[in-house]
Write an enzyme that holds these catalytic residues in place. Structure first.
Site, mmCIF file in Angstrom:
data_model
loop_
_atom_site.group_PDB
_atom_site.id
_atom_site.type_symbol
_atom_site.label_atom_id
_atom_site.label_comp_id
_atom_site.label_asym_id
_atom_site.label_seq_id
_atom_site.Cartn_x
_atom_site.Cartn_y
_atom_site.Cartn_z
ATOM 1 N N SER A 182 35.908 8.837 39.497
ATOM 2 C CA SER A 182 35.291 9.717 38.920
ATOM 3 C C SER A 182 35.592 11.139 39.660
ATOM 4 O O SER A 182 35.202 12.023 39.543
ATOM 5 C CB SER A 182 34.105 9.965 38.666
ATOM 6 O OG SER A 182 33.035 9.144 38.923
ATOM 7 N N HIS A 210 38.002 8.666 32.852
ATOM 8 C CA HIS A 210 38.909 9.684 33.020
ATOM 9 C C HIS A 210 40.305 9.926 33.076
ATOM 10 O O HIS A 210 40.479 10.486 33.147
ATOM 11 C CB HIS A 210 38.387 10.002 34.321
ATOM 12 C CG HIS A 210 37.294 10.942 34.748
ATOM 13 N ND1 HIS A 210 36.378 11.565 34.535
ATOM 14 C CD2 HIS A 210 36.326 10.255 35.423
ATOM 15 C CE1 HIS A 210 35.502 11.673 34.825
ATOM 16 N NE2 HIS A 210 35.186 10.740 35.348
ATOM 17 N N LYS A 239 34.432 12.877 26.796
ATOM 18 C CA LYS A 239 35.521 13.579 28.427
ATOM 19 C C LYS A 239 36.371 13.996 27.330
ATOM 20 O O LYS A 239 36.639 15.120 26.725
ATOM 21 C CB LYS A 239 35.542 13.226 29.995
ATOM 22 C CG LYS A 239 34.506 12.778 30.191
ATOM 23 C CD LYS A 239 34.409 11.374 31.586
ATOM 24 C CE LYS A 239 33.196 11.570 31.902
ATOM 25 N NZ LYS A 239 32.580 10.150 32.528
HETATM 26 C C1 PLP Z 1 31.474 10.003 32.472
HETATM 27 C C2 PLP Z 1 31.812 8.589 33.050
HETATM 28 C C3 PLP Z 1 30.908 7.576 32.336
HETATM 29 C C4 PLP Z 1 30.127 7.524 31.350
HETATM 30 O O1 PLP Z 1 30.885 8.065 30.264
HETATM 31 P P1 PLP Z 1 29.646 8.889 29.243
HETATM 32 O O2 PLP Z 1 29.533 8.640 27.795
HETATM 33 O O3 PLP Z 1 29.711 10.275 29.619
HETATM 34 O O4 PLP Z 1 28.087 8.033 28.913
HETATM 35 C C5 PLP Z 1 31.192 6.252 32.642
HETATM 36 N N1 PLP Z 1 31.776 5.917 33.469
HETATM 37 C C6 PLP Z 1 32.918 7.256 33.792
HETATM 38 C C7 PLP Z 1 33.634 5.654 35.635
HETATM 39 C C8 PLP Z 1 31.991 7.726 34.215
HETATM 40 O O5 PLP Z 1 33.059 9.588 34.768
#
Ligand code: PLP
Length: 384
Positions: A182, A210, A239
């Site tokens: 991330s 991602h 996302k």
């Molecule tokens: C953003 C993210 C999460 C969390 O996801 P949410 O739906 O925002 O709680 C989990 N793992 C990674 C690698 C992330 O970047």
């Protein structure tokens, strides 16, 4: 002053002195990747809404219609009366996208990892975690009570050594990694990790937060490694899908166990129906336009080429600055030029590795990317 307020006040002062205090900044997100902050319009390179789907008319309409029909909230845990019919439809779609038998929805990606890992690992087990894995993987590993063994970032040889040393002492072994990291934007070597896990009877969990919607025609990072066996494929709806929620795709047995045992399924309310409907509509949009998913990575590559960095492997490009204050200063300089590029500081990234994290969206105009590249170029460290 109470001892509680004194404790909080001391902590805040320490964080402020180290340039590590974080403050919320009310931000209105507008269509096209724009945001409004303090009355100013900025082009944002800090959103994870890689395809702009949070503002897509069909996605908004689906959320509105589902909210009107089913209500704003799910009303209860899924195991009581909160299992809205949209959830199983979305689970079928996600399983199809990932090529698995089944899927289980969660309230968020964070809740998925903190529910999944403790369901499959406990005190007699080991959980091997990539050092740069997301905070919610670490949280899930800690909640499991298993022995946590970190391995060096994307270092398959190090993981092999650790499995050779520790696997026999444990009942089960789970290996957990981000598929796309991330804060670094690089992709895990899922093929080699899969082979290693097969050799040691370890279970591979890959977090595709991602990757889904943007890599391999939207299928996500696992699809870049044909033949890789990833029994626990986690991801988020929050996302590129522009909605909210999380999921785990896997076999029917894995998913059935989650639905009866994962504490973040059992003891929490089901997703808002509008969020599930939005994610379903987002998947429709992605399927109807197979070229769209490739745009964020193409734009990231145009940027890395323009600033002289190695080619981007995902829509996320880190520009490492070093000290937290220097990263804040760089971010402020870009903001003065109309760009929102939030500085990422420890503990989200290692000490001394504060950075600009630049995230590309399908909607960013090429001319603006070129202008940003010219401004960022002086911050790019030339490496030998
Ligand atoms: C953003 C993210 C999460 C969390 O996801 P949410 O739906 O925002 O709680 C989990 N793992 C990674 C690698 C992330 O970047």
């Amino acid at each position: 002053m109470t001892s509680l307020d004194a404790f909080a006040g001391d902590k805040l002062n320490q964080l402020e002195a180290a340039s590590l205090l974080r403050r919320l900044k009310p931000t209105r997100r507008l269509p096209g990747g724009w945001v409004e902050r303090d009355g100013r319009r900025l082009l944002s390179f800090s959103d994870n809404d890689y395809l702009g789907l949070s503002h897509h008319p069909a996605v908004i309409a689906a959320a509105q219609a589902a909210t009107a029909e089913h209500g704003a909230g799910a009303g209860a845990s899924r195991l009581v009366t909160g299992d809205n019919p949209l959830f199983s439809a979305l689970e079928e779609r996600l399983a199809r996208l990932k090529g698995t038998e089944a899927a289980c929805l969660f309230g968020s990606g964070y809740l998925a990892n903190t529910g999944v890992i403790p369901t499959f690992a406990g005190p007699k087990d080991i959980v091997l975690v990539d050092q740069l894995a997301h905070a919610c993987i670490w949280a899930g590993a800690q909640l499991s009570g298993a022995r946590i063994i970190p391995f060096r970032h994307n270092d398959v040889a190090h993981l092999a050594e650790l499995l050779a040393e520790h696997r026999a002492s444990a009942r089960h072994a789970l290996v957990a990694t981000d598929g796309v990291f991330s804060m670094d934007g690089d992709v895990a070597p899922l093929g080699a990790l899969s082979d290693l896990c097969a050799a040691h009877d370890a279970w591979l969990l890959s977090d595709d937060a991602h990757g889904v919607g943007v890599l391999a025609h939207g299928k996500g990072s696992a699809a870049l490694f044909p033949g890789a066996v990833i029994p626990l494929q986690m991801g988020t709806l929050s996302k590129a899908l522009g909605a909210y929620g999380g999921y785990l795709c896997g076999s029917k047995a894995v998913v059935d166990l989650l639905k009866t045992r994962a504490r973040t399924v059992v003891y929490t309310t089901g997703l808002p129906p509008g969020a599930a409907a939005a994610a379903l509509a987002a998947l429709d949009v992605i399927e109807a336009d197979p070229d769209m998913a490739a745009l964020p990575l193409a734009k990231a590559r145009a940027f890395t080429q323009a600033v002289g960095l190695p080619p981007a492997t995902s829509p996320i490009v880190p520009v490492i600055i070093g000290e937290a204050q220097a990263a804040l200063d760089a971010s402020r300089a870009l903001e003065a030029e109309g760009f929102l590029v939030v500085a990422i500081r420890p503990p989200t990234v290692p000490v001394g590795a504060a950075r600009l994290r630049i995230a590309f969206s399908a909607q960013h105009p090429d001319a603006e990317i070129a202008r940003l590249a010219a401004l960022v170029r002086p911050f790019v460290k030339v490496t030998a």
